[in-house]
Design an enzyme around this catalytic site. Structure first.
Site, PDB file in Angstrom:
ATOM      1  N   GLU A  43      20.217  55.041  -6.361  1.00 17.99           N
ATOM      2  CA  GLU A  43      18.693  55.003  -6.306  1.00 17.99           C
ATOM      3  C   GLU A  43      18.128  56.024  -7.312  1.00 17.99           C
ATOM      4  OE1 GLU A  43      17.714  56.799  -2.300  1.00 17.99           O
ATOM      5  OE2 GLU A  43      15.495  56.797  -2.852  1.00 17.99           O
ATOM      6  N   SER A  45      16.463  51.685  12.650  1.00 15.88           N
ATOM      7  CA  SER A  45      16.805  50.560  11.884  1.00 15.88           C
ATOM      8  C   SER A  45      15.898  49.316  11.852  1.00 15.88           C
ATOM      9  CB  SER A  45      18.466  50.036  12.058  1.00 15.88           C
ATOM     10  OG  SER A  45      18.486  48.913  11.398  1.00 15.88           O
ATOM     11  N   ARG A  69      12.059  47.362  -2.183  1.00 19.99           N
ATOM     12  CA  ARG A  69      13.272  47.114  -1.974  1.00 19.99           C
ATOM     13  C   ARG A  69      13.575  46.382  -0.575  1.00 19.99           C
ATOM     14  NH1 ARG A  69      17.132  49.227   0.970  1.00 19.99           N
ATOM     15  NH2 ARG A  69      16.134  51.266   1.553  1.00 19.99           N
ATOM     16  N   ARG A  86       9.485  45.254   4.155  1.00 22.03           N
ATOM     17  CA  ARG A  86       9.178  46.408   4.354  1.00 22.03           C
ATOM     18  C   ARG A  86       7.451  46.963   3.926  1.00 22.03           C
ATOM     19  NH1 ARG A  86      14.675  49.598   3.230  1.00 22.03           N
ATOM     20  NH2 ARG A  86      15.650  48.902   5.158  1.00 22.03           N
ATOM     21  N   GLY A 108      26.502  63.921  -7.765  1.00 22.84           N
ATOM     22  CA  GLY A 108      26.277  63.144  -6.502  1.00 22.84           C
ATOM     23  C   GLY A 108      27.476  62.417  -5.879  1.00 22.84           C
ATOM     24  N   GLY A 131      27.576  57.782  -6.329  1.00 21.86           N
ATOM     25  CA  GLY A 131      28.469  58.925  -6.713  1.00 21.86           C
ATOM     26  C   GLY A 131      29.746  58.720  -6.314  1.00 21.86           C
ATOM     27  N   GLY A 153      27.235  60.188  -2.960  1.00 17.61           N
ATOM     28  CA  GLY A 153      26.820  59.194  -2.075  1.00 17.61           C
ATOM     29  C   GLY A 153      27.511  57.859  -2.470  1.00 17.61           C
ATOM     30  N   LEU A 154      26.971  56.724  -2.040  1.00 18.72           N
ATOM     31  CA  LEU A 154      27.687  55.460  -2.172  1.00 18.72           C
ATOM     32  C   LEU A 154      27.830  55.201  -3.670  1.00 18.72           C
ATOM     33  CD1 LEU A 154      25.964  53.107   0.036  1.00 18.72           C
ATOM     34  CD2 LEU A 154      28.150  53.954   0.339  1.00 18.72           C
TER      35      LEU A 154
END
Lengths: 647, 224, 251
Positions: free
Chosen positions: A433, A285, A443, A338, A41, A46, A43-44
């Site tokens: 994640e 967003s 979250r 959320r 991975g 990885g 992403g942020l």
């Protein structure tokens, strides 16, 4: 069973991480060169982990499913990243960030992990600025902050509506540098499909080269899973098309524990579904809730008229509008977390007050903000989001309110990890994640970016050394070992079986069926009857898949249908586990809402006496029911309260 | 300094600098032409005494020639490389991207201008400076009259005007593009440079056309 | 209002990098104008699978215009006829009933075809790896507010940093030049104090890599800027030229 050991260090909350770092084992530079680490991975989590481990001197192999690490879905995060810098001087602190995150997660996260997250949050901002991430700034040249759901301070750093993109490009640039310095070897268009375990330790992976279709073997001293969440189980979600749960799921099937699988987050501000052909849901967003006001008509006849296309929202008089979030939660108003915002929208729509042709949407109105701030300011803050909305829906949000509806966005559940981010399989780590650790049952906005980068830059690079320090005398592995042979053969058989079905239905058509079952029965509001029904229906979907799927083309070729089929096979099983976990957790908490367990006002009702634990699932074989263990969440420092966003 | 020919930006720098130099020359050329309108005598004096077969004029001519040759060679190199970079397979659909026509056709425009230059040089420069230098018979020292002779033919006038128009398109893109390549541009200057380029190319080309017409119609040597 | 339309798509099919490609035309009925372009391709693929044929391979991922994975040269435009968007954000309302839509892969020597509409953009990776970063290790960093950066500088840097690396600039350029892509990264980091110390090195090594990989020479047609889904300005190319020339003349 293995003993559950979360390895949380002793001592006061604020000293745990420091104590850990002071006493952990390290690997000296000469030995680092001899140790291989696979990071799956980019992403942020990885990318930051791979780059940092490479810089430290480890020999890193980094796998990316797309053609470039810059495509990882972290890139799509819009709103921002939290940190306890307290630059605005509004009373923020590490403790407050910790507390808000624990509370936002409805007290289902590990205290020590969350505190550490808050603690390293500030370093993330420093790191990103040093990399050249162009965060928003004030005229004085210092960094700007904005507020976000679930918090009463402004602690969110942002780069227009593209914060995730900029942070990922920062991590990606660090990764590029590491690749250039030969510290990391990057494999793009590769997908991990199996984990290889030797003598009880994670020692490698089998990955499919997506261009040639060949299965390839890779060995290492440790394996890090950073493959994100499994939200695409629902077919329609805000995740990218290739986002999948397969890497984590294959680890689960090799014995890694899965934590809190039922905890999935529904994001309140997405563009509503508009047709059967729809392939994904687009997130708007959450920062829009800073200035936008959410409402539906007060009168049911107005709602009906709008649904029939006879009335326009601008024709509804102010006194006939129900700003239901402001009505129900005066203290937080439109900025409630959320899960609360999502359920409130569902509640109104289920009661018949929804808008749009489907009646499954609510308004997000900027008329008041435009009046108060002027169109320029609104445009400056949200211009790109408004443009995005207009391109999709063909409506101008400056003139008519946006329509939004909740959608699956993030999965809090994931591979179970201890304080060191290691799963129960020694040498197998999970970050970002992909693990379950920091967000509990829900979250908060702007916390995913924080967690991904915290794990990758500042936590894993320390904790992995505590494991690798014992591995320095272990020689590099050959990929000809029987364990690799066996794993590849198993995988090959699975692929052969899939290819040989040659049924009538495309992968996507079955995935849509899965998504439908999941959204209706394991979605925003769950109950016992529905979950039991879901388990039956998921079995049918599985049956349907394994007898009726049609995969054109060859296995040893660029074949996206085969890729999707392999992922879908896992999504179906993930869905089953989610349903089981949701059924088992007879309480409501955060994103997990059981209809039977709600307060009189329709809020989540936790049962801390019975469910203050992490549910840990262990795989027992193809036709056997999984076993559940409980990791108790004993709170030493925080008192659990009913979440209250009213006053 | 091998980067000048080895790197793409280096090669473009050469192309830009030579182009800008040629624009300067065109401005000088224009001022000579204007003189023609007012006084044949002054024109001939300048052509023979100041320029003519003097060493400085020879050096100037050589430098100018070098500028032209470099500009052409690099145009060929850059175009060839760009053609290869586009790949063997081409798009089946025609590009619909809205860009200035001239920017896409600089090479074609350049070829056109070169063809014109052959005629022009034979008609003017060969008859005057070249013959003078190499002692070939029939040197013309009455430059002004030569211009009048040549340009009073209708086909020549038409050919010149057509070439001038091609030149206008070439310069209109070339001017700002050259400054852009040497790095002298930003969001604010973009508009200014394009406007300035428009002005410069129009000034040069309009000047040439006016003089050409004036000569054709006999409006020269007006101060006499 | 969105309607359902009947269209034909003329799609480039190519089995592998070395194989010969060809166009195939497919008819599609009742496509909602509210669907996205890629959803239309999903429907086409569903149709092809049901007919027992091989579906069309195309790159896509986030489907919200930010990952830069989707490509496609549609009716003479990279990312299709609508402005400031990627192909995944293109909707069928940009087309009319009865249209024939020509869909081609990015074509450039720097982006060889892998299959059908999928091209190999690893050249961009190599350029980034050559210097598209600030050389800082993790940790040991000064406080984020230690260096104030003027807001307009930060905003300009952000404008450049918005690049998604999709390759539309190369696809649009008649010269197959990657200057806009390189310029965006060089500009972003040259505008910020963090990127200054190695600005010269960065400009030189990224341009050298770009040249080495066979991208063309920029002739400032501006096609890249017109087709860029993120509106990256070609002023960045002027800045790249400036940075590069400054660096070379200093040597």
């Amino acid at each position: 069973m293995n003993k559950i050991d979360s390895k949380v260090p002793k001592g006061p909350l604020a000293e745990k991480w420091t104590n850990y770092k002071n006493s952990q084992k390290l690997v000296n530079p000469a030995n680092k060169r001899r140790l291989d680490v696979i990071v799956v991975g980019t992403g942020l989590a990885g990318a930051s982990a791979a780059a940092t481990l490479g810089e430290l001197g480890f020999n890193v192999l980094n796998f990316c499913i797309q053609d470039s690490p810059r495509r990882a879905h972290s890139i799509a995060a819009q709103g921002g990243i939290n940190a306890a810098k307290n630059y605005p001087n509004d009373g923020d602190s590490v403790y407050r960030l910790f507390y808000d995150t624990i509370k936002g997660g409805d007290y289902r996260a590990r205290e020590a992990n969350v505190y550490r997250l808050a603690e390293v949050s500030n370093s993330i901002i420093d790191q990103c600025v040093a990399q050249g991430v162009p965060f928003a700034r004030e005229y004085g040249g210092l960094l700007a902050n904005r507020s976000f759901g679930g918090a009463q301070v402004s602690r969110t750093f942002y780069a227009r509506g593209q914060t995730g993109q900029q942070l990922l490009l920062g991590a990606y640039s660090a990764l590029c540098r590491a690749v250039n310095r030969k510290q990391v070897k990057l494999y793009t268009r590769y997908e991990m499909l199996d984990l290889v375990i030797i003598d009880g330790r994670a020692r490698g992976i089998i990955a499919r080269n997506l261009v040639t279709g060949k299965l390839e073997r890779f060995a290492a001293h440790a394996v890090v899973i950073a493959t994100g969440g499994y939200g695409n189980t629902f077919f329609l979600s805000t995740n990218a098309m290739t986002s999948n749960g397969s890497a984590a799921w294959q680890c689960y099937k090799k014995g890694a524990w899965f934590g809190n699988p039922c905890m999935a987050q529904i994001h309140p501000t997405c563009i509503p579904v508009h047709g059967e052909f729809q392939s994904k849901l687009t997130l708007m967003s959450e920062s829009l809730r800073n200035d936008g006001r959410i409402w539906v008509p007060k009168k049911i006849e107005d709602a009906k008229a709008i649904q029939a296309g006879k009335l326009k929202p601008t024709q509804i008089k102010e006194e006939d509008r129900d700003y239901y979030l402001e009505r129900r939660y005066p203290a937080f108003g439109n900025l409630v977390p959320r899960d609360v915002a999502s359920r409130a929208a569902k509640e109104r729509c289920d009661a018949g007050y929804g808008v749009g042709t489907t009646g499954l949407a609510v308004y997000l109105d900027f008329a008041e903000a435009i009046q108060r701030l002027g169109k320029e300011v609104v445009e400056e803050r949200y211009g790109n989001l408004f443009q995005m909305y207009e391109k999709i829906v063909d409506d101008n949000p400056y003139e008519t309110p946006m329509m939004i509806y909740p959608a699956i966005h993030y999965t809090m559940g994931g591979l179970w990890v201890d304080y060191e981010l290691m799963t129960n399989i020694p040498g197998l780590f999970a970050i970002g994640e992909a693990n379950f650790s920091d967000h509990g049952a829900n979250r908060l906005g702007a916390s995913a970016l924080m967690q991904g980068l915290a794990d990758g830059y500042f936590i894993l690079p320390y904790t992995i050394q505590n494991y690798l320090a014992d591995q320095i005398s272990v020689k590099r592995f050959s990929t000809d070992l029987p364990e690799f042979e066996q794993a590849e053969k198993g995988l090959n058989d699975r692929i052969e079986r899939l290819m040989s079905i040659q049924g009538k239905h495309s992968v996507d058509s079955i995935h849509k069926k899965l998504g439908h079952v999941m959204w209706e029965l394991v979605g925003m509001a769950r109950d016992e009857k529905g979950l039991k029904e879901a388990i039956v229906k998921l079995k049918e979907v599985k049956e349907d898949f394994w007898t009726n799927v049609r995969i054109p083309g060859k296995k040893g070729d660029f074949n996206t249908e085969l890729e999707k089929a392999l992922r879908l096979a896992d999504f179906i099983e993930i869905g089953e586990l989610m349903a089981h976990d949701a059924l088992d957790r007879e309480e409501s908490c955060g994103g997990h809402f059981r209809v039977e367990h709600q307060t009189e006002e329709g809020e989540t009702l936790r049962h801390d006496d019975k469910f203050a634990y992490v549910s840990i699932w262990e795989y027992r074989g193809e036709d056997k029911a999984p076993v559940m263990y409980k990791e108790p969440l004993e709170y030493e420092f925080v008192v659990r309260e009913q979440r209250n966003y009213k006053s | 300094m091998s980067w000048l020919i080895k790197s793409s930006i280096g090669r473009k720098l050469i192309q830009s600098i030579s182009g800008l130099f040629l624009i300067l020359f065109l401005l000088f050329h224009l001022s000579m032409n204007v003189v023609l309108i007012f006084s044949h005598e002054t024109y001939d004096f300048l052509a023979n005494e100041i320029l003519g077969a003097n060493w400085w004029a020879i050096v100037g001519t050589l430098v100018l020639g070098l500028g032209v040759v470099v500009h052409i060679i690099y145009a060929v190199i850059l175009t060839l490389q760009n053609w290869i970079a586009r790949g063997r397979n081409r798009y089946a659909s025609k590009s619909k991207t809205q860009v200035a026509w001239s920017s896409k056709n600089m090479f074609v425009l350049g070829v056109f201008i070169v063809l014109f230059l052959f005629i022009h040089m034979y008609q003017m420069w060969y008859q005057m400076q070249f013959k003078d230098l190499f002692g070939i018979e029939g040197v013309r020292h009455d430059g002004a009259q030569l211009v009048v002779d040549v340009l009073s033919q209708t086909w020549v006038l038409i050919a010149y005007v057509v070439a001038f128009i091609a030149l206008w398109f070439h310069l209109n893109h070339g001017f700002w593009s050259a400054l852009h390549t040497v790095g002298w541009n930003n969001d604010i200057w973009m508009k200014r440079l394009k406007r300035l380029g428009y002005f410069v190319s129009t000034l040069i080309v309009l000047g040439f056309i006016v003089v050409a017409f004036a000569v054709y119609l006999g409006y020269t040597n007006l101060l006499v | 209002m969105d309607k359902d339309i009947n269209i034909k798509v003329k799609v480039w099919r190519q089995n592998g990098p070395k194989e010969k490609g060809r166009f195939e035309t497919y008819a599609l009925k009742n496509i909602s104008q509210g669907s996205s372009f890629l959803e239309m391709l999903d429907i086409l693929n569903e149709q092809l699978i049901n007919e027992g044929k091989i579906p069309v391979a195309f790159d896509h991922d986030c489907r919200e215009g930010i990952c830069g994975m989707c490509s496609l040269y549609i009716n003479g435009h990279p990312h299709g006829p609508d402005g400031e968007i990627t192909t995944c954000q293109l909707h069928m309302r940009s087309f009319n009933d009865g249209d024939t839509i020509t869909i081609e892969p990015w074509r450039s020597a720097g982006f060889p075809i892998i299959k059908d509409l999928v091209v190999d953009r690893t050249a961009f990776e190599k350029i980034m790896q050559a210097g598209g970063y600030v050389s800082v290790n993790t940790g040991g960093i000064p406080d984020a507010n230690a260096i104030p950066i003027p807001r307009d500088k930060a905003e300009l840097a952000m404008d450049a940093a918005a690049c998604i690396g999709c390759g539309a600039c190369v696809a649009a350029c008649k010269n197959g030049s990657a200057m806009l892509f390189v310029a965006a990264k060089v500009s972003q980091l040259a505008l910020l104090p963090q990127g200054k110390p190695e600005a010269a090195r960065r400009a030189k090594s990224m341009v050298a890599k770009m040249d080495e990989l066979g991208f063309g020479n920029c002739t400032n047609t501006g096609a890249c800027e017109v087709e860029c889904p993120k509106n990256i300005s070609i002023s960045n190319i002027a800045r790249l030229n400036r940075e590069f020339l400054k660096a070379k003349f200093k040597d």
